[in-house]
Design a protein around this motif. Structure first.
Motif, PDB file in Angstrom:
ATOM      1  N   GLY A   1       0.809  -1.208   0.033  1.00  0.00           N
ATOM      2  CA  GLY A   1      -0.060  -0.130   0.084  1.00  0.00           C
ATOM      3  C   GLY A   1       0.871   1.286  -0.040  1.00  0.00           C
ATOM      4  O   GLY A   1       2.231   1.236  -0.003  1.00  0.00           O
ATOM      5  N   PHE A   2       0.212   2.251  -0.128  1.00  0.00           N
ATOM      6  CA  PHE A   2       0.848   3.659   0.042  1.00  0.00           C
ATOM      7  C   PHE A   2       0.024   4.699   0.835  1.00  0.00           C
ATOM      8  O   PHE A   2      -1.162   4.404   1.151  1.00  0.00           O
ATOM      9  N   VAL A   3       0.451   5.795   0.932  1.00  0.00           N
ATOM     10  CA  VAL A   3      -0.194   6.880   1.595  1.00  0.00           C
ATOM     11  C   VAL A   3      -1.003   7.815   0.631  1.00  0.00           C
ATOM     12  O   VAL A   3      -0.485   8.245  -0.592  1.00  0.00           O
ATOM     13  N   MET A   4      -2.394   7.883   0.803  1.00  0.00           N
ATOM     14  CA  MET A   4      -3.115   8.648   0.020  1.00  0.00           C
ATOM     15  C   MET A   4      -2.467   9.983  -0.003  1.00  0.00           C
ATOM     16  O   MET A   4      -2.490  10.865   0.869  1.00  0.00           O
ATOM     17  N   PRO A   5      -2.344  10.581  -1.378  1.00  0.00           N
ATOM     18  CA  PRO A   5      -2.012  11.992  -1.554  1.00  0.00           C
ATOM     19  C   PRO A   5      -3.074  12.786  -1.309  1.00  0.00           C
ATOM     20  O   PRO A   5      -4.164  12.850  -1.327  1.00  0.00           O
ATOM     21  N   ASP A   6      -2.857  14.499  -1.069  1.00  0.00           N
ATOM     22  CA  ASP A   6      -3.869  15.211  -0.939  1.00  0.00           C
ATOM     23  C   ASP A   6      -4.090  15.625  -2.485  1.00  0.00           C
ATOM     24  O   ASP A   6      -3.184  16.411  -3.107  1.00  0.00           O
ATOM     25  N   LEU A   7      -5.223  15.525  -2.667  1.00  0.00           N
ATOM     26  CA  LEU A   7      -5.716  15.817  -4.302  1.00  0.00           C
ATOM     27  C   LEU A   7      -6.731  17.093  -4.297  1.00  0.00           C
ATOM     28  O   LEU A   7      -6.872  17.582  -5.312  1.00  0.00           O
ATOM     29  N   THR A   8      -6.979  17.651  -2.987  1.00  0.00           N
ATOM     30  CA  THR A   8      -7.590  18.859  -3.069  1.00  0.00           C
ATOM     31  C   THR A   8      -7.035  20.173  -3.654  1.00  0.00           C
ATOM     32  O   THR A   8      -5.946  20.357  -3.436  1.00  0.00           O
ATOM     33  N   GLY A   9      -7.736  20.814  -4.474  1.00  0.00           N
ATOM     34  CA  GLY A   9      -7.205  21.923  -5.189  1.00  0.00           C
ATOM     35  C   GLY A   9      -6.753  21.450  -6.543  1.00  0.00           C
ATOM     36  O   GLY A   9      -6.634  22.608  -7.174  1.00  0.00           O
ATOM     37  N   LEU A  10      -6.513  20.202  -6.874  1.00  0.00           N
ATOM     38  CA  LEU A  10      -6.076  20.008  -8.103  1.00  0.00           C
ATOM     39  C   LEU A  10      -7.179  19.918  -9.084  1.00  0.00           C
ATOM     40  O   LEU A  10      -8.394  19.563  -8.736  1.00  0.00           O
ATOM     41  N   PRO A  11      -6.929  20.025 -10.299  1.00  0.00           N
ATOM     42  CA  PRO A  11      -8.060  19.755 -11.582  1.00  0.00           C
ATOM     43  C   PRO A  11      -8.351  18.484 -11.486  1.00  0.00           C
ATOM     44  O   PRO A  11      -7.391  17.710 -11.269  1.00  0.00           O
ATOM     45  N   VAL A  12      -9.445  18.043 -11.434  1.00  0.00           N
ATOM     46  CA  VAL A  12      -9.963  16.575 -11.315  1.00  0.00           C
ATOM     47  C   VAL A  12      -9.271  15.584 -12.247  1.00  0.00           C
ATOM     48  O   VAL A  12      -8.877  14.383 -11.805  1.00  0.00           O
ATOM     49  N   VAL A  13      -9.129  16.145 -13.606  1.00  0.00           N
ATOM     50  CA  VAL A  13      -8.144  15.223 -14.597  1.00  0.00           C
ATOM     51  C   VAL A  13      -6.741  14.892 -13.883  1.00  0.00           C
ATOM     52  O   VAL A  13      -6.457  13.919 -14.309  1.00  0.00           O
ATOM     53  N   THR A  14      -6.161  15.859 -13.419  1.00  0.00           N
ATOM     54  CA  THR A  14      -4.888  15.830 -13.026  1.00  0.00           C
ATOM     55  C   THR A  14      -4.971  14.845 -11.535  1.00  0.00           C
ATOM     56  O   THR A  14      -3.734  13.858 -11.538  1.00  0.00           O
ATOM     57  N   ALA A  15      -5.867  14.790 -10.890  1.00  0.00           N
ATOM     58  CA  ALA A  15      -6.012  14.221  -9.575  1.00  0.00           C
ATOM     59  C   ALA A  15      -6.277  12.649  -9.916  1.00  0.00           C
ATOM     60  O   ALA A  15      -5.691  11.526  -9.633  1.00  0.00           O
TER      61      ALA A  15
END
Length: 78
Positions: A1-15
């Motif tokens: 497993g790995f640690v979930m990145p913080d995707l808030t603020g990113l364009p949805v396509v980038t996330a």
């Protein structure tokens, strides 16, 4: 497993691309109306408006340990 990145603020396509890069499937994003932030009163810091198409919330949260079989739900500003 790995640690979930913080995707808030990113364009949805980038996330979604970041998730796909590590092999995690994101379910269809939930699009929500985002109220336009009012200008701060007094000493309150004005909140920047959220750009349409950017991630406002994610499940699981940033910092959570995830595995590739986990489903990620992104909440996205309309």
């Amino acid at each position: 497993g790995f640690v979930m990145p913080d995707l808030t603020g990113l364009p949805v396509v980038t996330a979604q691309a970041e998730l796909a890069h590590v092999g995690i499937q994101s379910s269809r994003p939930k699009f929500v109306d985002v109220p336009v932030a009012s200008v701060g009163k007094g000493n309150a810091t004005p909140v920047m408006p959220v750009r349409p198409g950017s991630v406002t919330a994610q499940q699981p949260a940033a910092g959570t340990r995830v595995v590739q079989s986990d489903h990620v739900t992104l909440t996205v500003a309309k």
